[in-house]
Structures are given as C-alpha cells and as structure tokens.
Design a protein around this motif. Sequence first.
Motif, PDB file in Angstrom:
ATOM      1  N   GLU A  31       0.829  -1.199   0.000  1.00 18.15           N
ATOM      2  CA  GLU A  31       0.000   0.000   0.000  1.00 18.15           C
ATOM      3  C   GLU A  31       0.863   1.248   0.000  1.00 18.15           C
ATOM      4  OE1 GLU A  31      -2.293  -0.358   3.554  1.00 18.15           O
ATOM      5  OE2 GLU A  31      -3.560  -1.942   2.742  1.00 18.15           O
ATOM      6  N   PHE A  32       0.320   2.325  -0.597  1.00 21.38           N
ATOM      7  CA  PHE A  32       0.987   3.612  -0.527  1.00 21.38           C
ATOM      8  C   PHE A  32       0.945   4.109   0.910  1.00 21.38           C
ATOM      9  CE2 PHE A  32      -0.752   3.880  -4.969  1.00 21.38           C
ATOM     10  CZ  PHE A  32       0.472   3.713  -5.587  1.00 21.38           C
ATOM     11  N   LEU A  33       2.024   4.711   1.368  1.00 18.91           N
ATOM     12  CA  LEU A  33       2.057   5.318   2.697  1.00 18.91           C
ATOM     13  C   LEU A  33       1.453   6.716   2.602  1.00 18.91           C
ATOM     14  CD1 LEU A  33       5.597   4.168   3.827  1.00 18.91           C
ATOM     15  CD2 LEU A  33       3.383   3.207   4.479  1.00 18.91           C
ATOM     16  N   MET A  34       0.561   7.018   3.547  1.00 16.44           N
ATOM     17  CA  MET A  34      -0.169   8.279   3.522  1.00 16.44           C
ATOM     18  C   MET A  34       0.177   9.100   4.755  1.00 16.44           C
ATOM     19  SD  MET A  34      -1.825   7.728   0.730  1.00 16.44           S
ATOM     20  CE  MET A  34      -2.915   9.135   0.699  1.00 16.44           C
ATOM     21  N   GLU A  35      -0.002  10.414   4.643  1.00 15.95           N
ATOM     22  CA  GLU A  35       0.165  11.300   5.783  1.00 15.95           C
ATOM     23  C   GLU A  35      -0.923  12.360   5.750  1.00 15.95           C
ATOM     24  OE1 GLU A  35       3.938  13.314   5.617  1.00 15.95           O
ATOM     25  OE2 GLU A  35       3.587  14.058   3.600  1.00 15.95           O
ATOM     26  N   THR A  36      -1.319  12.799   6.925  1.00 10.28           N
ATOM     27  CA  THR A  36      -2.265  13.903   7.046  1.00 10.28           C
ATOM     28  C   THR A  36      -1.495  15.091   7.582  1.00 10.28           C
ATOM     29  OG1 THR A  36      -4.105  12.396   7.451  1.00 10.28           O
ATOM     30  CG2 THR A  36      -4.411  14.685   8.098  1.00 10.28           C
ATOM     31  N   VAL A  37      -1.575  16.198   6.849  1.00 10.40           N
ATOM     32  CA  VAL A  37      -0.858  17.412   7.242  1.00 10.40           C
ATOM     33  C   VAL A  37      -1.878  18.531   7.430  1.00 10.40           C
ATOM     34  CG1 VAL A  37       1.382  16.826   6.268  1.00 10.40           C
ATOM     35  CG2 VAL A  37      -0.329  17.847   4.809  1.00 10.40           C
ATOM     36  N   LYS A  38      -1.534  19.454   8.314  1.00  8.88           N
ATOM     37  CA  LYS A  38      -2.451  20.541   8.661  1.00  8.88           C
ATOM     38  C   LYS A  38      -1.847  21.883   8.308  1.00  8.88           C
ATOM     39  CE  LYS A  38      -4.555  17.956  12.413  1.00  8.88           C
ATOM     40  NZ  LYS A  38      -5.989  18.058  12.311  1.00  8.88           N
ATOM     41  N   GLY A  39      -2.715  22.815   8.021  1.00 16.28           N
ATOM     42  CA  GLY A  39      -2.293  24.164   7.700  1.00 16.28           C
ATOM     43  C   GLY A  39      -3.434  24.907   7.031  1.00 16.28           C
ATOM     44  N   SER A  40      -3.100  25.953   6.329  1.00 15.24           N
ATOM     45  CA  SER A  40      -4.087  26.728   5.579  1.00 15.24           C
ATOM     46  C   SER A  40      -4.324  26.035   4.237  1.00 15.24           C
ATOM     47  CB  SER A  40      -3.579  28.155   5.364  1.00 15.24           C
ATOM     48  OG  SER A  40      -4.477  28.871   4.554  1.00 15.24           O
ATOM     49  N   VAL A  41      -5.539  25.507   4.034  1.00 23.00           N
ATOM     50  CA  VAL A  41      -5.861  24.730   2.835  1.00 23.00           C
ATOM     51  C   VAL A  41      -6.732  25.571   1.913  1.00 23.00           C
ATOM     52  CG1 VAL A  41      -7.000  22.660   1.943  1.00 23.00           C
ATOM     53  CG2 VAL A  41      -5.687  22.561   4.071  1.00 23.00           C
ATOM     54  N   GLU A  42      -6.345  25.622   0.642  1.00 25.87           N
ATOM     55  CA  GLU A  42      -7.147  26.271  -0.391  1.00 25.87           C
ATOM     56  C   GLU A  42      -7.435  25.247  -1.470  1.00 25.87           C
ATOM     57  OE1 GLU A  42      -6.944  29.802  -3.761  1.00 25.87           O
ATOM     58  OE2 GLU A  42      -5.283  29.563  -2.363  1.00 25.87           O
ATOM     59  N   ILE A  43      -8.705  25.151  -1.859  1.00 28.18           N
ATOM     60  CA  ILE A  43      -9.134  24.246  -2.919  1.00 28.18           C
ATOM     61  C   ILE A  43      -9.588  25.093  -4.094  1.00 28.18           C
ATOM     62  CG2 ILE A  43     -10.766  22.450  -3.590  1.00 28.18           C
ATOM     63  CD1 ILE A  43     -10.942  21.718  -0.574  1.00 28.18           C
ATOM     64  N   GLN A  44      -8.912  24.972  -5.232  1.00 33.37           N
ATOM     65  CA  GLN A  44      -9.294  25.697  -6.443  1.00 33.37           C
ATOM     66  C   GLN A  44      -9.957  24.728  -7.409  1.00 33.37           C
ATOM     67  OE1 GLN A  44      -5.923  27.662  -8.194  1.00 33.37           O
ATOM     68  NE2 GLN A  44      -5.905  29.265  -6.670  1.00 33.37           N
ATOM     69  N   ILE A  45     -11.099  25.147  -7.948  1.00 31.30           N
ATOM     70  CA  ILE A  45     -11.836  24.337  -8.911  1.00 31.30           C
ATOM     71  C   ILE A  45     -11.936  25.127 -10.204  1.00 31.30           C
ATOM     72  CG2 ILE A  45     -14.034  23.198  -9.401  1.00 31.30           C
ATOM     73  CD1 ILE A  45     -14.401  23.080  -6.293  1.00 31.30           C
ATOM     74  N   THR A  46     -11.469  24.512 -11.291  1.00 32.42           N
ATOM     75  CA  THR A  46     -11.503  25.160 -12.604  1.00 32.42           C
ATOM     76  C   THR A  46     -12.171  24.248 -13.617  1.00 32.42           C
ATOM     77  OG1 THR A  46      -9.261  24.347 -13.059  1.00 32.42           O
ATOM     78  CG2 THR A  46      -9.448  26.564 -12.173  1.00 32.42           C
ATOM     79  N   GLU A  47     -12.487  24.804 -14.761  1.00 28.94           N
ATOM     80  CA  GLU A  47     -13.140  24.044 -15.832  1.00 28.94           C
ATOM     81  C   GLU A  47     -12.139  23.149 -16.526  1.00 28.94           C
ATOM     82  OE1 GLU A  47     -16.380  24.045 -16.587  1.00 28.94           O
ATOM     83  OE2 GLU A  47     -16.757  25.463 -14.967  1.00 28.94           O
ATOM     84  N   GLY A  48     -12.567  21.941 -16.855  1.00 30.41           N
ATOM     85  CA  GLY A  48     -11.760  21.025 -17.676  1.00 30.41           C
ATOM     86  C   GLY A  48     -10.492  20.558 -17.017  1.00 30.41           C
ATOM     87  N   ARG A  49      -9.882  19.605 -17.659  1.00 27.45           N
ATOM     88  CA  ARG A  49      -8.663  18.984 -17.129  1.00 27.45           C
ATOM     89  C   ARG A  49      -7.409  19.450 -17.850  1.00 27.45           C
ATOM     90  NH1 ARG A  49     -10.278  14.756 -13.818  1.00 27.45           N
ATOM     91  NH2 ARG A  49     -12.401  14.125 -14.152  1.00 27.45           N
ATOM     92  N   SER A  50      -7.519  20.400 -18.718  1.00 27.44           N
ATOM     93  CA  SER A  50      -6.340  20.822 -19.470  1.00 27.44           C
ATOM     94  C   SER A  50      -5.469  21.765 -18.701  1.00 27.44           C
ATOM     95  CB  SER A  50      -6.779  21.484 -20.776  1.00 27.44           C
ATOM     96  OG  SER A  50      -7.682  22.532 -20.526  1.00 27.44           O
TER      97      SER A  50
END
Length: 85
Positions: free
Chosen positions: A66-85
Amino acid sequence: MRLSSDKDDAGYRAWCELNGDDKRVTVFLDGVEQRDVTMADDEAGEVRRCVRTPAGNIAVDKNAGEFLMETVKGSVEIQITEGRS
C-alpha cells in the motif's frame, strides 16, 4: 469544502460530482500546490497525501503493498476550474 477520493470519506460525493462535471481540482497547503492528494478539507485545514521519499518517489509499505499516507495541517485552499487541461 471537503473532497476525497476515498469512498468511505464524507467528501467522496463532492469529489465524484466534480469529476462527473469534468472539473479540475488543485489543492494548496500554506500556499504550496500539493501532489498526490486523496483528501482536502479547507474548513478543517487538513490534507491527506501520499508520502514522498527524498528522491521524489511515492513511499510504499512493501509488506502490505500500500501507498504510505500522511495527514498534514495548515491553511488549505481548494481551487476548482473548468476542464482537465
């Protein structure tokens, strides 16, 4: 907003809807774009991502395969844009 590619996570439905509408999601933690993110929550200030080795490879638990995962904390910004290009 919470987004997750884990079907057992509360953010899974939102992630599915964005993918279904062909949206591109970019996640930033403390202003730095994150790679290999499986969950992002801007309200909780958390990002779950794959662990990277110093050489830039994704770390794997060779016993569990399995991939090893980590959870990190801080100021999170989620940007959503059109299309995958």
